[in-house]
Design an enzyme around this catalytic site. Structure first.
Site, short mmCIF file in Angstrom:
data_model
loop_
_atom_site.label_atom_id
_atom_site.label_comp_id
_atom_site.label_asym_id
_atom_site.label_seq_id
_atom_site.Cartn_x
_atom_site.Cartn_y
_atom_site.Cartn_z
N ARG A 19 0.64 -1.16 -0.03
CA ARG A 19 -0.07 -0.08 0.01
C ARG A 19 0.82 1.14 0.07
O ARG A 19 0.25 2.29 0.74
CB ARG A 19 -0.94 0.17 1.22
CG ARG A 19 -1.98 -1.02 1.20
CD ARG A 19 -3.19 -0.54 0.20
NE ARG A 19 -4.16 -1.63 0.19
CZ ARG A 19 -5.16 -1.78 0.76
NH1 ARG A 19 -5.58 -0.98 1.43
NH2 ARG A 19 -5.93 -2.90 0.61
N ARG A 23 -3.35 6.73 0.26
CA ARG A 23 -3.90 7.75 0.82
C ARG A 23 -2.59 8.46 1.76
O ARG A 23 -2.96 9.56 2.40
CB ARG A 23 -4.93 7.66 1.72
CG ARG A 23 -6.11 7.76 0.73
CD ARG A 23 -7.59 7.13 1.65
NE ARG A 23 -7.69 5.97 1.97
CZ ARG A 23 -8.62 5.63 2.97
NH1 ARG A 23 -9.43 6.38 3.40
NH2 ARG A 23 -8.25 4.14 3.35
N ARG A 32 -6.81 11.57 -6.70
CA ARG A 32 -7.99 10.60 -6.59
C ARG A 32 -9.32 11.54 -6.03
O ARG A 32 -10.47 11.06 -6.09
CB ARG A 32 -7.92 9.84 -5.24
CG ARG A 32 -7.17 8.37 -5.61
CD ARG A 32 -8.06 7.59 -6.38
NE ARG A 32 -9.65 7.42 -5.94
CZ ARG A 32 -9.82 6.97 -4.82
NH1 ARG A 32 -9.01 6.18 -4.27
NH2 ARG A 32 -11.06 7.16 -4.35
N ASP A 68 -6.57 -3.08 -7.70
CA ASP A 68 -7.00 -3.63 -6.59
C ASP A 68 -7.42 -5.06 -6.81
O ASP A 68 -7.60 -5.73 -7.79
CB ASP A 68 -8.49 -2.92 -6.01
CG ASP A 68 -8.84 -3.37 -4.43
OD1 ASP A 68 -8.59 -2.92 -3.75
OD2 ASP A 68 -9.69 -4.26 -4.46
N TYR A 144 -14.85 -12.25 0.06
CA TYR A 144 -15.75 -10.71 -0.52
C TYR A 144 -16.78 -11.19 -1.23
O TYR A 144 -17.88 -10.74 -1.17
CB TYR A 144 -14.72 -9.85 -1.33
CG TYR A 144 -13.65 -9.27 -0.52
CD1 TYR A 144 -14.08 -8.09 0.43
CD2 TYR A 144 -12.53 -9.60 -0.56
CE1 TYR A 144 -13.07 -7.56 1.26
CE2 TYR A 144 -11.35 -8.81 0.08
CZ TYR A 144 -11.98 -7.91 1.10
OH TYR A 144 -11.00 -7.13 1.77
O1 1CP Z 1 0.59 0.64 -3.17
C1 1CP Z 1 -0.55 -0.43 -3.00
O2 1CP Z 1 -0.30 -1.46 -2.50
C2 1CP Z 1 -1.67 -0.04 -3.89
C3 1CP Z 1 -2.35 -1.02 -4.68
C4 1CP Z 1 -3.46 -2.00 -3.79
C5 1CP Z 1 -3.37 -3.27 -3.50
C6 1CP Z 1 -2.01 -4.01 -3.59
C7 1CP Z 1 -4.67 -1.42 -3.49
C8 1CP Z 1 -5.29 -0.32 -3.73
N1 1CP Z 1 -5.27 -2.48 -3.10
C9 1CP Z 1 -4.48 -3.70 -2.89
C10 1CP Z 1 -4.78 -5.06 -2.75
C11 1CP Z 1 -5.87 -5.31 -1.70
N2 1CP Z 1 -7.24 -4.77 -1.96
C12 1CP Z 1 -5.72 -6.23 -0.69
C13 1CP Z 1 -4.81 -7.16 -0.31
C14 1CP Z 1 -3.63 -6.24 0.47
C15 1CP Z 1 -4.03 -6.08 1.69
O3 1CP Z 1 -4.04 -7.07 2.64
O4 1CP Z 1 -4.06 -4.88 2.36
C16 1CP Z 1 -7.26 -6.20 -0.05
C17 1CP Z 1 -7.57 -7.32 1.04
C18 1CP Z 1 -8.04 -5.38 -0.55
C19 1CP Z 1 -9.52 -5.26 -0.68
C20 1CP Z 1 -9.53 -3.69 -0.22
N3 1CP Z 1 -9.50 -2.85 -1.12
C21 1CP Z 1 -9.53 -2.97 1.18
C22 1CP Z 1 -9.59 -3.67 2.19
C23 1CP Z 1 -11.18 -3.94 2.98
C24 1CP Z 1 -11.09 -5.00 3.98
O5 1CP Z 1 -11.66 -6.08 3.80
O6 1CP Z 1 -10.61 -4.48 5.14
C25 1CP Z 1 -9.68 -1.79 0.86
C26 1CP Z 1 -9.99 -0.60 2.01
C27 1CP Z 1 -9.69 -1.72 -0.74
C28 1CP Z 1 -9.74 -0.13 -1.50
C29 1CP Z 1 -8.15 0.13 -1.93
N4 1CP Z 1 -7.44 -0.56 -2.68
C30 1CP Z 1 -6.32 0.10 -2.84
C31 1CP Z 1 -6.62 1.51 -2.16
C32 1CP Z 1 -5.48 2.43 -2.28
C33 1CP Z 1 -7.69 1.47 -1.53
C34 1CP Z 1 -8.26 2.53 -0.69
C35 1CP Z 1 -9.30 3.49 -1.70
C36 1CP Z 1 -8.97 4.80 -1.56
O7 1CP Z 1 -7.80 5.32 -1.55
O8 1CP Z 1 -9.94 5.39 -1.68
#
Ligand code: 1CP
Length: 336
Positions: A19, A23, A32, A68, A144
């Site tokens: 990540r 943010r 964004r 994602d 999910y």
């Molecule tokens: O730098 C990076 O890693 C950005 C790329 C990235 C990756 C590798 C994003 C962007 N998402 C992910 C993978 C991801 N998405 C995972 C595996 C990684 C982890 O364990 O953290 C998972 C579980 C998700 C699902 C997801 N998408 C969540 C988690 C929800 C939960 O169940 O707790 C969330 C909050 C998202 C949204 C998301 N994905 C990525 C970002 C930057 C965001 C936040 C959205 C935003 O900025 O508004």
């Protein structure tokens, strides 16, 4: 990064952060502000820019594709959204054969902007900086789809896993091929290594993981057999050996496991990645510095070590601290 993930012990460990794009960066928040998360994930220019932001700022050794884990599902037509502050939300949870039947194979045209971005990023990155592709593992994606969104206890997921094992295995097999194909397409377009995120696999004990999940993660990872493969999940201290045996070259270590213990458990068959507690980035610098040095030292006992956090960067993190961690890791040569 590629050498370390392939199992080579380097004088100085390469470093990136899960990540790292996101943010915690003001430049990300600015971009964004004008685009939804999902729209950004299907816009080649935005993907490219957001992926490169943390590389420019922190000088990390790897860029992770901005995307994602639900992007390939959206791409094959699953009705879902990524809701700010919550995560992926599925309009109609998949809990039956009929739901499963809607999950078709992923085709190259479904993710064209993503692949265009991979090529553009590769063209802009310094050759020494690795581009890391990724996908969600079948279990985490299934959680999910079945729950309909983020979950705490995975009750519907486990009800299917234990109660309808045939449907379960059919669903995970389907997801394995979708994730695997997504990895293969990213590699064809220029990703030099991949990470499979089984973020929520830590909800399972070892026996159930081996029976219900590992064969499908192995299928997904088999699509990426020509590049180094990191395999990571949160809270997977009990599963580390099996996470490796699923077909990884590098085992991602969650921050709850002491790195020395992790290296012992993983053994000399795999490299390790990790594992600074992301919450530690809020502590005073001397505490962070001490822990970074300890992790790097412990990593020297492994077959290879990529420095990373033990889970994702939190949005409130001071990005200056991340840059400082990169500088510190880069200063720690073998004789230092
Ligand atoms: O730098 C990076 O890693 C950005 C790329 C990235 C990756 C590798 C994003 C962007 N998402 C992910 C993978 C991801 N998405 C995972 C595996 C990684 C982890 O364990 O953290 C998972 C579980 C998700 C699902 C997801 N998408 C969540 C988690 C929800 C939960 O169940 O707790 C969330 C909050 C998202 C949204 C998301 N994905 C990525 C970002 C930057 C965001 C936040 C959205 C935003 O900025 O508004």
């Amino acid at each position: 990064m590629v050498a370390a993930a392939s199992g080579h012990q380097l004088a100085t460990p390469p470093v990136w952060f899960m990540r790292q794009a996101g943010r915690s960066l003001p430049e990300y928040r600015a971009l964004r502000a004008e685009h939804t998360m999902l729209a950004s994930c299907f816009d080649a220019e935005l993907i490219t820019e957001i992926t490169l932001q943390p590389v420019r700022r922190h000088k990390v050794d790897g860029a992770i594709l901005f995307s994602d884990i639900v992007v390939p599902l959206k791409a094959i037509g699953v009705d879902l959204d990524i809701v700010a502050g919550r995560g992926p939300v599925i309009a109609e949870p998949v809990r039956s054969r009929a739901g499963l039947a809607q999950l078709r194979d992923l085709e190259i045209d479904d993710v064209q902007p993503v692949l265009d971005a991979v090529r553009a990023i590769r063209g802009e990155l310094d050759p020494a900086t690795a581009l890391i592709g990724f996908a969600g593992a079948p279990f985490t994606l299934a959680s999910y789809l079945i729950e309909g969104g983020p979950s705490r206890n995975y009750t519907h997921t486990k009800a299917m896993m234990y109660g309808e094992p045939e449907l379960w295995h059919a669903l995970l097999d389907r997801l394995a091929h979708i994730s695997g194909r997504f990895l293969a397409l990213q590699i064809e377009a220029g990703a030099q290594m991949v990470q499979l995120f089984d973020s929520w696999a830590g909800a399972l004990n070892r026996r159930d993981y081996v029976e219900f999940v590992q064969p499908h993660s192995r299928t997904a990872l088999s699509y990426a057999s020509e590049v180094p493969r990191i395999h990571f999940g949160v809270g997977t201290g009990e599963l580390l050996e099996e996470i490796g045996r699923a077909g990884a070259t590098t085992v991602g270590i969650d921050f709850r496991v002491d790195m020395e213990d992790a290296v012992r458990r993983v053994g000399q068959d795999y490299a390790v990645q990790g594992n600074l507690d992301p919450a530690m980035l809020f502590a005073p610098w001397p505490a962070i510095e001490r822990r970074v040095r300890e992790i790097v030292e412990a990593g020297r006992g492994a077959r290879g070590h990529i420095f990373n956090l033990g889970h994702g960067v939190m949005p409130e993190t001071d990005p200056g601290v991340l840059t400082r961690v990169v500088e510190l890791v880069h200063s720690l040569g073998a004789t230092a």
